[in-house]
Design a protein around this motif. Structure first.
Motif, short mmCIF file in Angstrom:
data_model
loop_
_atom_site.label_atom_id
_atom_site.label_comp_id
_atom_site.label_asym_id
_atom_site.label_seq_id
_atom_site.Cartn_x
_atom_site.Cartn_y
_atom_site.Cartn_z
N PHE A 225 0.86 -1.33 -0.08
CA PHE A 225 -0.13 0.01 -0.16
C PHE A 225 0.86 1.39 0.07
N THR B 279 1.75 2.00 -3.44
CA THR B 279 0.46 2.49 -4.29
C THR B 279 0.27 4.04 -4.12
N LYS B 280 0.62 4.39 -2.75
CA LYS B 280 0.49 5.77 -2.17
C LYS B 280 1.69 6.57 -2.87
N VAL C 279 2.93 5.95 -5.99
CA VAL C 279 2.84 5.94 -7.36
C VAL C 279 1.60 7.07 -7.53
N GLU C 280 0.62 6.98 -6.68
CA GLU C 280 -0.21 7.94 -6.85
C GLU C 280 0.03 9.23 -6.68
N PHE D 219 2.01 10.58 -9.55
CA PHE D 219 1.06 11.01 -10.90
C PHE D 219 0.75 12.19 -10.42
N ASP D 220 0.39 12.69 -9.16
CA ASP D 220 -0.10 14.11 -9.01
C ASP D 220 1.17 15.06 -9.10
N LEU E 280 -7.57 9.78 -14.24
CA LEU E 280 -7.40 8.79 -13.18
C LEU E 280 -8.07 8.52 -11.74
N ARG E 281 -9.12 9.63 -11.58
CA ARG E 281 -9.75 9.58 -10.49
C ARG E 281 -11.40 9.71 -10.62
N LYS F 108 -14.87 7.64 -6.66
CA LYS F 108 -13.66 8.43 -7.22
C LYS F 108 -12.08 8.08 -6.72
N ILE F 109 -11.96 6.93 -6.64
CA ILE F 109 -10.60 6.43 -6.18
C ILE F 109 -9.64 6.51 -7.38
N HIS F 110 -8.65 6.70 -6.95
CA HIS F 110 -7.33 6.88 -8.11
C HIS F 110 -7.20 5.62 -8.70
N ILE F 111 -6.93 5.54 -10.01
CA ILE F 111 -6.61 4.14 -10.86
C ILE F 111 -5.68 3.25 -10.09
N ILE F 112 -4.77 3.97 -9.38
CA ILE F 112 -3.67 3.05 -9.14
C ILE F 112 -4.14 2.42 -7.79
N ARG F 113 -5.05 3.23 -6.87
CA ARG F 113 -5.13 2.47 -5.69
C ARG F 113 -6.58 1.57 -5.94
N ALA G 5 -4.89 -1.62 -6.95
CA ALA G 5 -4.05 -2.28 -5.67
C ALA G 5 -5.03 -3.01 -4.82
#
Lengths: 220, 495
Positions: A9, A12-13, A15-16, A19-20, A146-147, B157-162, B165
């Motif tokens: 996790f 994941t954070k 990479v997020e 991206f941002d 992405l979101r 609206k979850i991020h595609i990466i999350r 996972a």
């Protein structure tokens, strides 16, 4: 096991955030580009203020490249988003190309110092504004992809709008340039810069076109 | 130690290999095909899960014997397991997901035909129902669940990466649980028939005991795992990508829909829980996870775009389902013929069926037994021959009642040997009341199995079955399992 879960996790954070960060960099690039053009029109290429703006966008371009490489590496090595990896990678490449072309423009302005007569400054300034807005809208659309895939269309619509506005101002400027009494060499020189700046909005529109296709795929 | 047992065990291992190669797709097919989990990772998880499931479930004394237990000779069981394994292996090579259990049922029917035993043909009705109900129910479930999940994901609206996972984690967790139950539920099919002839001795490893049964099941678990590693990918890709393209979220929905269908429509525990709360129960229907998972993928395909579904592949899979039990039965029949006549092996042990006065009296309420008096005390060498005789004497007999009558007419001559009480006590399955009732019958001989059951029930209420209601089901199941253990102890082992 607990450690591995945390790492999974954690990654994941990371990479997020990358991206941002990448999209922030691009957005900063658009702001910096507009400010650079304004500064150039006010001070010329030899002034330290313009040199500062130029250096800022060069730094942002380097940062964007690094972040893009990092994200691409993570997407491949961790085999993330297998279904949309190709689309996201293309989106990153296209967005990075926007940053590159903004940097190139700024470097060319600094090197070649196009001599826009004062009465056209407001039009050049408006062109840079439209181009910057088109890029920012493309960034917002990418963020939404992405979101929040449902709101992508709203931002794409704005990209198209600003691209058209940029075309209008570019056209107006080119007509004015060629209607003027400037020597042909100078006319050609200025026209090249108008086209080069306008090209940024065209590229933003290309990003938007691809995004609309990726969005259809994601919503399917 | 008789080494031929290892030769016989080989067909169980082959069946384990086939099961691993085919059924791993039910657990990780969609996850691997949607590229969310690497095949190697999936194979490692299944290996660990299957082995733990097999060994732990094997440790429980309440373990039910496999369906192959109906076969009374080791040679016959070897060939039935081999025939089922061969059919599943062939369909695995073709990349088609099929039900191993249905292959085994087919093989047993082949053995029944070969030995002239009576066959309960309602089993075909059950299998046909499974072909339709499993995919249909899962298709509906995956369709509805997918729509719901997509709505939630869009709103959240979850991020595609999350999202990626979380989906990966959910697929992993579902895969771990699925692997465990794959091992726990199927080890009986793979190795159960060899329990009676288990060559392994109990080992004392200091901290814990490693029983012979656990060693046998470990071997079966290893066979399943080898099947997963060597050949599971093809079936996985058929399930996860050839029927219809599947997104990772779709892959997860298929797994959840399959588990839900199995839980809601095949779980007696849930049925009991609902009944004990005074709620209406969901009717139990036969479902197979191999067939359910295919329906799940079709459900997602229908949402996306029905034109994306490759109906040719679906047709090939359905054809494979129909073929599985039929070809298994034929292959088993032919192989049994060869094994018996070419290799001179015993594929069944002679049995005797006799409709004694006591047997007829036991069934007097359900049929007109006076018409069966002509058969009274005649010996029949197979259940098939007895059935033909009953059909001739009483043509309008109820099918189920006839099969029950035939079951009760099997002469077994069970003597309650006091020397085996210690073994039963060691197993710690029977309570003291049950053991005492059994000990009171020490040295007595019973011609029929039901007579021993009756005598035990007369000894203590702890051996009596309760009325057939949903709430009594778990209790009756427990008593039945204890009875099976007693019978397994006193009836001659498979030869």
């Amino acid at each position: 096991m607990e450690k591995k879960r945390m790492r999974l996790f954690g990654t994941t954070k990371d990479v997020e955030m990358q991206f941002d960060s990448f999209l922030d960099t691009l957005s900063d690039g658009a702001i910096s580009f507009r400010a650079g053009v304004t500064t150039y029109l006010e001070t010329g290429s030899g002034h330290s203020d313009f040199a500062g703006k130029q250096q800022q966008i060069i730094d942002l371009e380097h940062k964007g490249d690094e972040l893009r490489r990092l994200i691409e590496h993570q997407l491949y090595t961790l085999a993330l988003i297998p279904d949309f990896r190709g689309d996201v990678l293309s989106m990153l490449e296209d967005l990075d190309a926007l940053l590159n072309v903004m940097k190139e423009n700024m470097v060319s302005i600094g090197t070649e110092a196009p001599n826009f007569p004062k009465e056209w400054h407001s039009d050049v300034h408006q062109l840079a504004e439209d181009v910057g807005s088109a890029v920012e809208s493309a960034v917002l659309a990418s963020r939404a992809f992405l979101r929040d895939v449902q709101s992508v269309r709203d931002h794409l619509h704005k990209v198209m709008f600003y691209e058209k506005e940029a075309d209008k101002h570019a056209d107006k400027l080119k007509r004015a340039i060629f209607a003027s009494a400037l020597p042909l060499a100078e006319k050609s020189h200025l026209r090249r810069f108008v086209d080069k700046i306008d090209q940024i909005a065209d590229q933003a529109e290309d990003v938007a076109d691809w995004l609309s296709i990726y969005t259809i795929k994601r919503s399917d | 130690m008789d080494l031929t047992i290892f030769l016989y065990l080989s067909s169980g291992l082959f069946l384990g290999w086939s099961l691993g190669a085919n059924d791993a797709a039910n657990v990780f097919g969609t996850a691997v095909a949607s590229r969310m989990i690497k095949f190697r990772t999936a194979a490692i998880i299944i290996t660990v899960g299957v082995i733990i499931g097999a060994v732990i479930s094997g440790a429980g004394a309440a373990h039910t014997l496999s369906k192959l237990g109906a076969i009374n000779a080791l040679g016959g069981a070897f060939m039935a397991a081999f025939a089922a394994a061969a059919v599943v292996a062939w369909l695995t090579v073709l990349g088609l997901p099929v039900s191993t259990t249905q292959a085994i049922v087919g093989a047993i029917i082949g053995w029944n035909f070969f030995t002239g035993s009576a066959t309960d043909f309602t089993v075909f009705k059950t299998i046909c129902a499974t072909w339709v109900l499993s995919p249909l129910l899962t298709c509906i479930f995956s369709y509805v669940i997918y729509l719901g999940v997509m709505k939630v994901l869009t709103r959240s609206k979850i991020h595609i990466i999350r999202q990626d996972a979380w989906t990966r984690m959910a697929l992993l967790v579902a895969g771990v649980l699925g692997s465990y139950s794959l091992g726990a539920n199927n080890i009986g099919n793979v190795m159960g028939v060899f329990i009676g002839a288990n060559p392994f001795k109990d080992l004392d490893l200091g901290l814990f005991d490693f029983s012979g049964l656990q060693q046998l099941f470990l071997l079966g678990g290893v066979a399943i795992s080898v099947g997963v590693f060597t050949y599971a990918k093809k079936v996985m890709l058929t399930v996860g990508s050839e029927i219809a393209p599947l997104t990772p979220v779709g892959a997860f929905v298929v797994v959840i829909a399959t588990s839900l269908v199995l839980l809601l429509f095949a779980s007696e525990d849930l049925e009991f829980a609902l009944a004990s709360m005074g709620l209406p129960t969901i009717p139990l229907v036969p479902v197979s996870s191999s067939q359910a998972v295919v329906g799940g993928v079709i459900g997602i395909g229908l949402i996306k775009n029905a034109r994306n579904i490759k109906w040719g592949v679906v047709g090939r899979i359905t054809w494979a389902w129909v073929q599985t039990p039929i070809v298994s039965a034929l292959v088993c029949y032919v192989f049994l013929f060869v094994l018996q006549n070419v290799f001179g092996q015993t594929v069944y042990n002679p049995v005797e069926y006799r409709l004694s006065k006591q047997v007829l009296a036991r069934h007097a309420e359900k049929m007109d037994v006076t018409k069966l008096d002509v058969l009274s005390d005649k010996a029949f060498p197979s259940s098939g021959k007895l059935k033909s005789a009953i059909d001739a004497a009483l043509p309008d007999i109820d099918y189920k009642a006839e099969l029950k009558l035939i079951d009760d007419a099997l002469v077994e001559g069970i003597t309650v040997d006091p020397a085996k009480f210690k073994d039963l006590e060691k197993m710690q399955v029977l309570d003291s009341e049950q053991l005492d009732a059994l000990k009171k019958l020490s040295g007595k001989t019973f011609t029929y199995r039901w007579q021993l059951v009756q005598a035990l029930a007369d000894g203590t209420p702890r051996w009596q079955l309760k009325d057939k209601t949903v709430l009594n089901k778990p209790y009756n199941k427990e008593i039945q399992k204890s009875l099976d253990i007693v019978m397994d102890t006193y009836t001659p082992k498979m030869k």
